[in-house]
Design a protein around this motif. Sequence first.
Motif, PDB file in Angstrom:
ATOM      1  N   UNK A 149      14.019 -40.796  -1.571  1.00  0.00           N
ATOM      2  CA  UNK A 149      14.425 -41.583  -2.734  1.00  0.00           C
ATOM      3  C   UNK A 149      14.200 -40.795  -4.023  1.00  0.00           C
ATOM      4  N   UNK A 150      13.093 -40.063  -4.077  1.00  0.00           N
ATOM      5  CA  UNK A 150      12.801 -39.258  -5.265  1.00  0.00           C
ATOM      6  C   UNK A 150      13.799 -38.122  -5.410  1.00  0.00           C
ATOM      7  N   UNK A 151      14.102 -37.424  -4.317  1.00  0.00           N
ATOM      8  CA  UNK A 151      15.029 -36.300  -4.376  1.00  0.00           C
ATOM      9  C   UNK A 151      16.427 -36.735  -4.778  1.00  0.00           C
ATOM     10  N   UNK A 152      16.795 -37.960  -4.434  1.00  0.00           N
ATOM     11  CA  UNK A 152      18.129 -38.454  -4.780  1.00  0.00           C
ATOM     12  C   UNK A 152      18.347 -38.517  -6.285  1.00  0.00           C
ATOM     13  N   UNK A 163      17.388 -36.238  -8.392  1.00  0.00           N
ATOM     14  CA  UNK A 163      17.487 -34.899  -8.956  1.00  0.00           C
ATOM     15  C   UNK A 163      16.362 -34.550  -9.904  1.00  0.00           C
ATOM     16  N   UNK A 164      15.096 -34.741  -9.511  1.00  0.00           N
ATOM     17  CA  UNK A 164      13.978 -34.480 -10.424  1.00  0.00           C
ATOM     18  C   UNK A 164      13.682 -32.987 -10.565  1.00  0.00           C
ATOM     19  N   UNK A 165      12.761 -32.661 -11.445  1.00  0.00           N
ATOM     20  CA  UNK A 165      12.274 -31.278 -11.588  1.00  0.00           C
ATOM     21  C   UNK A 165      11.548 -30.849 -10.319  1.00  0.00           C
ATOM     22  N   UNK A 166      10.925 -31.809  -9.646  1.00  0.00           N
ATOM     23  CA  UNK A 166      10.220 -31.550  -8.404  1.00  0.00           C
ATOM     24  C   UNK A 166       9.572 -32.823  -7.923  1.00  0.00           C
ATOM     25  N   UNK A 167       9.003 -32.769  -6.721  1.00  0.00           N
ATOM     26  CA  UNK A 167       8.320 -33.915  -6.132  1.00  0.00           C
ATOM     27  C   UNK A 167       6.939 -33.455  -5.675  1.00  0.00           C
ATOM     28  N   UNK A 168       5.915 -34.229  -6.024  1.00  0.00           N
ATOM     29  CA  UNK A 168       4.540 -33.940  -5.596  1.00  0.00           C
ATOM     30  C   UNK A 168       4.025 -35.128  -4.799  1.00  0.00           C
ATOM     31  N   UNK A 169       3.540 -34.871  -3.596  1.00  0.00           N
ATOM     32  CA  UNK A 169       2.915 -35.897  -2.755  1.00  0.00           C
ATOM     33  C   UNK A 169       1.400 -35.755  -2.901  1.00  0.00           C
ATOM     34  N   UNK A 170       0.797 -36.702  -3.555  1.00  0.00           N
ATOM     35  CA  UNK A 170      -0.644 -36.683  -3.800  1.00  0.00           C
ATOM     36  C   UNK A 170      -1.340 -37.454  -2.678  1.00  0.00           C
ATOM     37  N   UNK A 216      14.273 -25.909   2.246  1.00  0.00           N
ATOM     38  CA  UNK A 216      15.016 -24.855   2.946  1.00  0.00           C
ATOM     39  C   UNK A 216      16.479 -24.850   2.539  1.00  0.00           C
ATOM     40  N   UNK A 217      17.061 -26.048   2.464  1.00  0.00           N
ATOM     41  CA  UNK A 217      18.479 -26.144   2.178  1.00  0.00           C
ATOM     42  C   UNK A 217      18.794 -26.050   0.691  1.00  0.00           C
ATOM     43  N   UNK A 218      17.841 -26.453  -0.166  1.00  0.00           N
ATOM     44  CA  UNK A 218      18.044 -26.345  -1.612  1.00  0.00           C
ATOM     45  C   UNK A 218      16.713 -26.115  -2.306  1.00  0.00           C
ATOM     46  N   UNK A 219      16.354 -24.854  -2.567  1.00  0.00           N
ATOM     47  CA  UNK A 219      15.080 -24.548  -3.219  1.00  0.00           C
ATOM     48  C   UNK A 219      15.005 -24.958  -4.676  1.00  0.00           C
ATOM     49  N   UNK A 220      16.099 -25.448  -5.241  1.00  0.00           N
ATOM     50  CA  UNK A 220      16.117 -25.808  -6.656  1.00  0.00           C
ATOM     51  C   UNK A 220      15.241 -26.994  -7.002  1.00  0.00           C
ATOM     52  N   UNK A 221      14.855 -27.800  -6.012  1.00  0.00           N
ATOM     53  CA  UNK A 221      13.945 -28.926  -6.239  1.00  0.00           C
ATOM     54  C   UNK A 221      12.747 -28.748  -5.310  1.00  0.00           C
ATOM     55  N   UNK A 222      11.640 -28.215  -5.805  1.00  0.00           N
ATOM     56  CA  UNK A 222      10.479 -27.981  -4.942  1.00  0.00           C
ATOM     57  C   UNK A 222       9.779 -29.277  -4.554  1.00  0.00           C
ATOM     58  N   UNK A 223       9.156 -29.263  -3.394  1.00  0.00           N
ATOM     59  CA  UNK A 223       8.343 -30.377  -2.918  1.00  0.00           C
ATOM     60  C   UNK A 223       6.937 -29.850  -2.652  1.00  0.00           C
ATOM     61  N   UNK A 224       5.941 -30.503  -3.221  1.00  0.00           N
ATOM     62  CA  UNK A 224       4.557 -30.069  -3.087  1.00  0.00           C
ATOM     63  C   UNK A 224       3.723 -31.147  -2.426  1.00  0.00           C
ATOM     64  N   UNK A 225       2.684 -30.718  -1.717  1.00  0.00           N
ATOM     65  CA  UNK A 225       1.724 -31.625  -1.109  1.00  0.00           C
ATOM     66  C   UNK A 225       0.337 -31.237  -1.596  1.00  0.00           C
ATOM     67  N   UNK A 226      -0.351 -32.184  -2.224  1.00  0.00           N
ATOM     68  CA  UNK A 226      -1.723 -31.970  -2.689  1.00  0.00           C
ATOM     69  C   UNK A 226      -2.656 -32.736  -1.755  1.00  0.00           C
ATOM     70  N   UNK A 227      -3.527 -32.010  -1.068  1.00  0.00           N
ATOM     71  CA  UNK A 227      -4.392 -32.643  -0.066  1.00  0.00           C
ATOM     72  C   UNK A 227      -5.739 -31.934  -0.038  1.00  0.00           C
ATOM     73  N   UNK A 228      -6.797 -32.701  -0.131  1.00  0.00           N
ATOM     74  CA  UNK A 228      -8.135 -32.119  -0.110  1.00  0.00           C
ATOM     75  C   UNK A 228      -8.573 -31.710   1.290  1.00  0.00           C
TER      76      UNK A 228
END
Length: 293
Positions: free
Chosen positions: A64-67, A69-76, A100-112
């Motif tokens: 839903x977030x990628x749809x 077109x954000x600067x990026x997505x972070x999963x906290x 992999x298919x579109x590096x223009x929108x990075x996805x990050x995972x923040x996990x301790x």
Amino acid sequence: MVQHPRSARRPDDPDDGPFVARPAPRRKGRVTPVRTRTEGQVVVLEPAGPLGKVVDELTLAIQLALAEGPRGVVCDLSAVSEGGEPGVIDVLAEAGRHVRDWPGIPVAVACADPRVREALRDHPLGELLIVTATMTAALSAVLETPLPLVEWLRLAPHPTAPRASRDVVTRTLQAWGLDAFAPAACLVVSELVTNSTVHAGTDIALSVASCPKACPEAVRLTVRDNSADLPQRQDAALGLHGRGLIIVAGFCRAFGVLPTAQGGKVVWAVIDAAAANPKDVPPSRADVVPSHR
């Protein structure tokens, strides 16, 4: 755990059919919510509870977030527990397909949890994600990635929409010095806009994107409408619209569908420099669209 359906398709994926791109399913009944907020133009997703119980909702939230077109997505994942099971990591790592298919929108995972971080980094798809120990580090890493070029166009569901989409795609790619992509991109966008016009019949938002630093040999097209119905592929012998998605598949290294929070969809396609010669594909049906509704 139930196998999670793919949200993207690559022509070289042997187990995929002609067009299998599907958004993640919404669970019936009670679901564990994933809080969504924004930091500038970055979407931050904050699930809570055992990862195994929230990972499907988190996967849907990523789509839903990628749809949008954000600067990026972070999963906290700071409020998530018990997350080291291999099956759960496999589902979470699926987000790497988008990168992999579109590096223009990075996805990050923040996990301790170091076990989750290590498992993601060792996963063939998870290694495509930005994986950090803290939310601050994840957000900084996302903002350090190259910013893509994006051009938008709003269209009404009218027979002239495919031609207008081709015109803006051609002008945009010429302005970016990507003229070589124009023939393939015009065919693909014509088919996507035509499909939306005929089968959705709602207003359309078209985007053309390029990320020269992260993905210099690719162009991404998206067509957004307000219908949740998947793009239609029919047998060519049955009617006018049979060839459309065959054309899309022939020119794209990957294509798929993302759901939107408003109940619609975003159909996207990534064209790379190895696109087939347009002369090898039947002409587009774009200018023979019947009136709809």
